[in-house]
Design an enzyme around this catalytic site. Structure first.
Site, PDB file in Angstrom:
ATOM      1  N   HIS A  29      32.852  53.030  36.265  1.00  0.00           N
ATOM      2  CA  HIS A  29      33.734  52.404  37.260  1.00  0.00           C
ATOM      3  C   HIS A  29      33.269  52.576  38.695  1.00  0.00           C
ATOM      4  O   HIS A  29      33.832  51.966  39.601  1.00  0.00           O
ATOM      5  CB  HIS A  29      35.160  52.951  37.137  1.00  0.00           C
ATOM      6  CG  HIS A  29      35.306  54.335  37.691  1.00  0.00           C
ATOM      7  ND1 HIS A  29      35.044  55.449  36.954  1.00  0.00           N
ATOM      8  CD2 HIS A  29      35.659  54.775  38.927  1.00  0.00           C
ATOM      9  CE1 HIS A  29      35.232  56.522  37.695  1.00  0.00           C
ATOM     10  NE2 HIS A  29      35.599  56.145  38.912  1.00  0.00           N
TER      11      HIS A  29
HETATM   12  C1  UD1 Z   1      38.782  55.555  43.093  1.00  0.00           C
HETATM   13  C2  UD1 Z   1      37.960  56.647  43.807  1.00  0.00           C
HETATM   14  C3  UD1 Z   1      36.958  57.254  42.827  1.00  0.00           C
HETATM   15  C4  UD1 Z   1      37.663  57.745  41.581  1.00  0.00           C
HETATM   16  C5  UD1 Z   1      38.441  56.587  40.975  1.00  0.00           C
HETATM   17  C6  UD1 Z   1      39.173  57.008  39.717  1.00  0.00           C
HETATM   18  C7  UD1 Z   1      37.661  56.117  46.206  1.00  0.00           C
HETATM   19  C8  UD1 Z   1      36.649  55.790  47.247  1.00  0.00           C
HETATM   20  N1  UD1 Z   1      37.198  56.117  44.934  1.00  0.00           N
HETATM   21  O1  UD1 Z   1      37.878  54.511  42.717  1.00  0.00           O
HETATM   22  O2  UD1 Z   1      36.321  58.354  43.451  1.00  0.00           O
HETATM   23  O3  UD1 Z   1      36.679  58.192  40.660  1.00  0.00           O
HETATM   24  O4  UD1 Z   1      39.383  56.127  41.946  1.00  0.00           O
HETATM   25  O5  UD1 Z   1      39.620  55.875  39.014  1.00  0.00           O
HETATM   26  O6  UD1 Z   1      38.796  56.379  46.528  1.00  0.00           O
HETATM   27  N2  UD1 Z   1      42.661  48.709  40.348  1.00  0.00           N
HETATM   28  C9  UD1 Z   1      43.703  48.186  39.601  1.00  0.00           C
HETATM   29  N3  UD1 Z   1      44.736  49.025  39.260  1.00  0.00           N
HETATM   30  C10 UD1 Z   1      44.767  50.314  39.649  1.00  0.00           C
HETATM   31  C11 UD1 Z   1      43.708  50.826  40.415  1.00  0.00           C
HETATM   32  C12 UD1 Z   1      42.648  50.021  40.768  1.00  0.00           C
HETATM   33  O7  UD1 Z   1      43.720  47.030  39.222  1.00  0.00           O
HETATM   34  O8  UD1 Z   1      45.744  51.005  39.312  1.00  0.00           O
HETATM   35  C13 UD1 Z   1      41.536  47.818  40.727  1.00  0.00           C
HETATM   36  C14 UD1 Z   1      41.842  47.012  41.951  1.00  0.00           C
HETATM   37  O9  UD1 Z   1      41.269  45.765  41.791  1.00  0.00           O
HETATM   38  C15 UD1 Z   1      41.113  47.760  43.050  1.00  0.00           C
HETATM   39  C16 UD1 Z   1      39.881  48.278  42.297  1.00  0.00           C
HETATM   40  O10 UD1 Z   1      40.371  48.568  40.977  1.00  0.00           O
HETATM   41  O11 UD1 Z   1      40.798  46.940  44.132  1.00  0.00           O
HETATM   42  C17 UD1 Z   1      39.258  49.511  42.871  1.00  0.00           C
HETATM   43  O12 UD1 Z   1      40.247  50.512  43.029  1.00  0.00           O
HETATM   44  P1  UD1 Z   1      40.097  51.634  44.177  1.00  0.00           P
HETATM   45  O13 UD1 Z   1      41.285  52.497  44.160  1.00  0.00           O
HETATM   46  O14 UD1 Z   1      39.675  51.031  45.467  1.00  0.00           O
HETATM   47  O15 UD1 Z   1      38.834  52.473  43.707  1.00  0.00           O
HETATM   48  P2  UD1 Z   1      38.432  53.044  42.290  1.00  0.00           P
HETATM   49  O16 UD1 Z   1      37.258  52.263  41.826  1.00  0.00           O
HETATM   50  O17 UD1 Z   1      39.581  53.189  41.351  1.00  0.00           O
END
Ligand code: UD1
Length: 360
Positions: free
Chosen positions: A207
């Site tokens: 991820h």
């Molecule tokens: C974040 C952390 C990462 C951690 C990970 C655990 C940062 C910089 N990174 O990354 O260190 O390992 O969380 O999962 O903070 N999304 C959903 N539903 C959710 C969460 C995310 O659909 O509940 C999707 C959304 O499209 C979002 C994308 O995932 O834009 C990325 O989510 P984001 O929270 O920005 O970063 P992670 O990749 O989850």
């Protein structure tokens, strides 16, 4: 007046890290914990399930800030957390790990003169292209108390000139070991995953932004996982970020030999870790969790903050090129490993953390 701790949560790993601490705090006299959920993670199986399963109390504040780039996300969280600090006047701010929510909490504490305590301080991957590396370094700089999970984390802070007269730096062990110890008895098989005593599988999770945002790199990684799947089943709980990027790259899920499942809660993840033969991951915390359950790990990154795992031979850095991933998998498959070293403390990090907050 009880000591008031404002705890910032936001992402899946922070819910796991907070669970044993919140539980211990709830059983401690003279302390009040106020939970703030930034909303960075918000889907049922990335968020709510952790609160139900791990007994985390309902947050006093829920900010619902998500789906934004690093800067705007941190900025909006900073504004909202600053307002909460004004209303609550906490004695401490507690943050975990290296996510955008961590950095936002740290900035809010620092700019509003609230002492900051950082759980998982001192870790370094030495790769500043990862947002997590920037977040953790800045958070450490702003912290009054740094709770280090490993001796290596302390060494990293020493090397950066952190001054033990100005800051309290404590080796606590790892709160994720506390969580694993606490919740392992409740581990359970993910619904819908068919399994018999004879089943064997490799567990995979992908991820991280650096692996998912470049379509060629992403597809290369999945090509390698497909090759491995033809030898042994690969089970992969699919993170929403990865799903979105694979969809955009027109990945053909229907003909893939990989066994995709929905993201799982913590209790199911423990079951997967205990039951797999090996973990392939680009996650951070999962590398340690594989070790807690005596499983070899292949890390799909060029660098990692958990260097002791590589030194002890139970984990190998594969990078992200397909041939390198397959070669690393074969190396770990054929290797005889010994586990049992105490790399992450005694499973009582929470008690060390809470005692320090009272003593400092
Ligand atoms: C974040 C952390 C990462 C951690 C990970 C655990 C940062 C910089 N990174 O990354 O260190 O390992 O969380 O999962 O903070 N999304 C959903 N539903 C959710 C969460 C995310 O659909 O509940 C999707 C959304 O499209 C979002 C994308 O995932 O834009 C990325 O989510 P984001 O929270 O920005 O970063 P992670 O990749 O989850």
């Amino acid at each position: 007046m009880p000591m008031k701790i404002l705890t910032i949560l936001g992402t899946r790993p922070s819910f796991i890290k907070a669970a044993p601490i919140s539980r211990t705090l709830a059983a401690t006299d003279d302390v009040e914990e106020v939970l703030v959920h930034t909303g960075q993670h918000y889907s049922q199986n990335m968020d709510a399930i952790f609160f139900t399963e791990l007994g985390l109390p309902k947050p006093a504040y829920h900010l619902d800030i998500n789906n934004l780039a690093h800067g705007p996300m941190v900025g909006r969280m900073l504004e909202a957390i600053s307002k909460i600090i004004e209303d609550e006047s906490p004695n401490w701010m507690l943050v975990f790990g290296d996510t955008n929510s961590t950095l936002a909490g740290a900035l809010a504490a620092r700019l509003n003169h609230i002492p900051l305590a950082h759980v998982e301080a001192g870790l370094r991957s030495f790769d500043e292209s990862m947002p997590e590396e920037v977040n953790r370094k800045m958070t450490d700089q702003m912290s009054r108390v740094l709770f280090c999970p490993t001796p290596k984390a302390i060494d990293n802070l020493d090397a950066e000139g952190f001054n033990a007269n100005e800051k309290t730096i404590v080796l606590t062990g790892d709160v994720m070991l506390d969580a694993a110890r606490l919740f392992t008895p409740q581990a359970r098989r993910p619904e819908g995953l068919e399994y018999t005593d004879k089943s064997t599988f490799v567990l995979a999770t992908i991820h991280r932004a650096e692996n998912t945002d470049d379509p060629d790199r992403l597809i290369g990684i999945f090509t390698a996982l497909e090759t491995i799947s033809r030898e042994t089943q690969v089970v992969l709980p699919l993170h929403p970020r990865t799903q979105t990027r694979l969809d955009a790259a027109a990945y053909d899920f229907s003909s893939s030999p990989i066994r995709f499942i929905e993201p799982v809660g913590y209790l199911e993840m423990i079951w997967l870790l205990k039951s797999c033969t090996m973990l392939l991951t680009d996650g951070g915390g999962l590398q340690k969790e594989a070790f807690f359950f005596d499983r070899p790990c292949v890390t799909l990154r060029d660098s990692s903050e958990w260097t002791e795992l590589f030194e002890s031979g139970v984990n190998i850095l594969a990078g992200y090129a397909p041939a390198d991933i397959i070669a690393a998998y074969e190396t770990m498959r054929d290797k005889t490993l010994t586990f049992g070293q105490k790399l992450y403390g005694d499973g009582h990090a929470c008690e060390h953390i809470i005692k320090t907050l009272f003593d400092v």
